[in-house]
Design a protein around this motif. Structure first.
Motif, PDB file in Angstrom:
ATOM      1  N   PHE A   1       0.942  -1.282  -0.104  1.00 28.76           N
ATOM      2  CA  PHE A   1       0.049  -0.059  -0.021  1.00 28.76           C
ATOM      3  C   PHE A   1       0.984   1.319  -0.122  1.00 28.76           C
ATOM      4  O   PHE A   1       2.017   1.164   0.338  1.00 28.76           O
ATOM      5  N   PHE A   2       0.361   2.411  -0.479  1.00 29.24           N
ATOM      6  CA  PHE A   2       0.802   3.611  -0.354  1.00 29.24           C
ATOM      7  C   PHE A   2       0.236   4.569   0.670  1.00 29.24           C
ATOM      8  O   PHE A   2      -0.818   4.738   0.692  1.00 29.24           O
ATOM      9  N   TYR A   3       1.149   5.101   1.509  1.00 24.62           N
ATOM     10  CA  TYR A   3       0.704   5.929   2.665  1.00 24.62           C
ATOM     11  C   TYR A   3       1.534   6.951   2.742  1.00 24.62           C
ATOM     12  O   TYR A   3       2.726   6.655   3.146  1.00 24.62           O
ATOM     13  N   ARG A   4       0.835   8.160   2.637  1.00 24.28           N
ATOM     14  CA  ARG A   4       1.769   9.498   3.042  1.00 24.28           C
ATOM     15  C   ARG A   4       2.933   9.650   2.122  1.00 24.28           C
ATOM     16  O   ARG A   4       4.357   9.862   2.619  1.00 24.28           O
ATOM     17  N   GLY A   5       2.813   9.244   0.840  1.00 19.85           N
ATOM     18  CA  GLY A   5       3.871   9.350  -0.111  1.00 19.85           C
ATOM     19  C   GLY A   5       4.918   8.341  -0.071  1.00 19.85           C
ATOM     20  O   GLY A   5       6.072   8.572  -0.834  1.00 19.85           O
ATOM     21  N   GLN A   6       4.790   7.447   0.413  1.00 21.30           N
ATOM     22  CA  GLN A   6       5.616   6.345   0.660  1.00 21.30           C
ATOM     23  C   GLN A   6       4.964   4.636   0.505  1.00 21.30           C
ATOM     24  O   GLN A   6       3.905   4.566   0.955  1.00 21.30           O
ATOM     25  N   HIS A   7       5.797   3.781  -0.230  1.00 19.31           N
ATOM     26  CA  HIS A   7       5.376   2.594  -0.231  1.00 19.31           C
ATOM     27  C   HIS A   7       5.672   1.611   0.569  1.00 19.31           C
ATOM     28  O   HIS A   7       6.874   1.562   1.177  1.00 19.31           O
ATOM     29  N   PHE A   8       4.828   0.857   1.361  1.00 18.18           N
ATOM     30  CA  PHE A   8       5.018  -0.205   2.200  1.00 18.18           C
ATOM     31  C   PHE A   8       4.646  -1.363   1.828  1.00 18.18           C
ATOM     32  O   PHE A   8       3.758  -1.832   1.035  1.00 18.18           O
ATOM     33  N   ILE A   9       4.883  -2.458   2.506  1.00 19.44           N
ATOM     34  CA  ILE A   9       4.620  -3.884   2.455  1.00 19.44           C
ATOM     35  C   ILE A   9       4.021  -4.153   3.934  1.00 19.44           C
ATOM     36  O   ILE A   9       4.694  -3.852   4.779  1.00 19.44           O
ATOM     37  N   ARG A  10       2.878  -4.617   3.958  1.00 16.25           N
ATOM     38  CA  ARG A  10       2.245  -4.822   5.161  1.00 16.25           C
ATOM     39  C   ARG A  10       2.215  -6.435   5.392  1.00 16.25           C
ATOM     40  O   ARG A  10       1.153  -7.250   4.672  1.00 16.25           O
ATOM     41  N   LEU A  11       2.570  -6.969   6.511  1.00 14.93           N
ATOM     42  CA  LEU A  11       2.612  -8.414   7.005  1.00 14.93           C
ATOM     43  C   LEU A  11       1.745  -8.311   7.987  1.00 14.93           C
ATOM     44  O   LEU A  11       1.753  -7.925   9.212  1.00 14.93           O
ATOM     45  N   LEU A  12       0.645  -9.273   8.093  1.00 15.66           N
ATOM     46  CA  LEU A  12      -0.181  -9.560   9.126  1.00 15.66           C
ATOM     47  C   LEU A  12       0.163 -10.823   9.784  1.00 15.66           C
ATOM     48  O   LEU A  12       0.071 -11.902   9.006  1.00 15.66           O
ATOM     49  N   VAL A  13       0.461 -10.785  10.957  1.00 12.76           N
ATOM     50  CA  VAL A  13       0.743 -12.101  11.689  1.00 12.76           C
ATOM     51  C   VAL A  13      -0.113 -12.187  13.020  1.00 12.76           C
ATOM     52  O   VAL A  13      -0.596 -11.076  13.503  1.00 12.76           O
ATOM     53  N   ASP A  14       0.021 -13.471  13.504  1.00 11.84           N
ATOM     54  CA  ASP A  14      -0.829 -13.741  14.746  1.00 11.84           C
ATOM     55  C   ASP A  14      -0.152 -12.994  15.779  1.00 11.84           C
ATOM     56  O   ASP A  14       0.907 -12.769  15.938  1.00 11.84           O
ATOM     57  N   ARG A  15      -1.098 -12.306  16.524  1.00 15.25           N
ATOM     58  CA  ARG A  15      -0.603 -11.272  17.767  1.00 15.25           C
ATOM     59  C   ARG A  15       0.470 -12.238  18.807  1.00 15.25           C
ATOM     60  O   ARG A  15       0.999 -11.625  19.696  1.00 15.25           O
TER      61      ARG A  15
END
Length: 168
Positions: A93-107
């Motif tokens: 995703f793109f947030y505030r002018g920068q590209h990110f990869i989001r990894l969702l893991v178990d808490r």
């Protein structure tokens, strides 16, 4: 090949460095114009910051992301390997002018690893769902966010992860 190492992009660093000189010329030209000295000085400051960013990125040869058959390691903030089986979902995703990869893991996965991020609103939202989001900034890396997210998805689904690493 047992691992893939992703560095900061020297091409992007060169583009930033060269474009900083264009900003420097514009700042110099505005400094010569009467009544536009403030804008000229602002551009001069931007030129210095761009030059530092470009040269620093160009000289930085430390690995930023390491993909292995066991997991992914992001060396700037997480610094521990996250196993492929622990990753529930990945997207870019793109947030505030920068590209990110989001990894969702178990808490419950490596709680010492899962420190709060600067995305406080996202942290609260994911806590309600019982997952933890890890954000990896990929703006200045050799590999784009869509390609990296696709590789991570393939690694998560694959039984023979060494074949996926060799195909990269």
């Amino acid at each position: 090949m047992e691992r893939v190492i992703i560095y900061k992009s020297q091409k992007k660093a060169l583009i930033i460095t060269v474009s900083s000189f264009v900003v420097a010329l514009a700042g110099y030209w505005l400094l010569q114009q009467e009544g536009k000295e403030v804008i000229g000085w602002c551009l001069t400051i931007v030129w210095i910051l761009m030059l530092l960013l470009g040269v620093g990125t160009f000289l930085d040869r430390k690995p930023k992301i390491i993909l292995t058959g066991r997991g992914i390691t992001e060396t700037t903030s997480i610094r521990e390997e996250i196993e492929w089986d622990a990753i529930l979902q990945v997207d870019e995703f793109f947030y505030r002018g920068q590209h990110f990869i989001r990894l969702l893991v178990d808490r419950n996965y490596k709680p010492e690893l899962l420190v709060p991020t600067w995305f406080y609103r996202f942290d609260r939202m994911y806590a309600q769902q019982g997952v933890k989001a890890l954000f990896i900034r990929v703006s200045l890396l050799d590999m784009g966010p869509m390609r990296l997210a696709g590789i991570i998805r393939r690694m998560m689904k694959s039984e023979n992860r060494q074949e996926v690493l060799e195909s990269i």
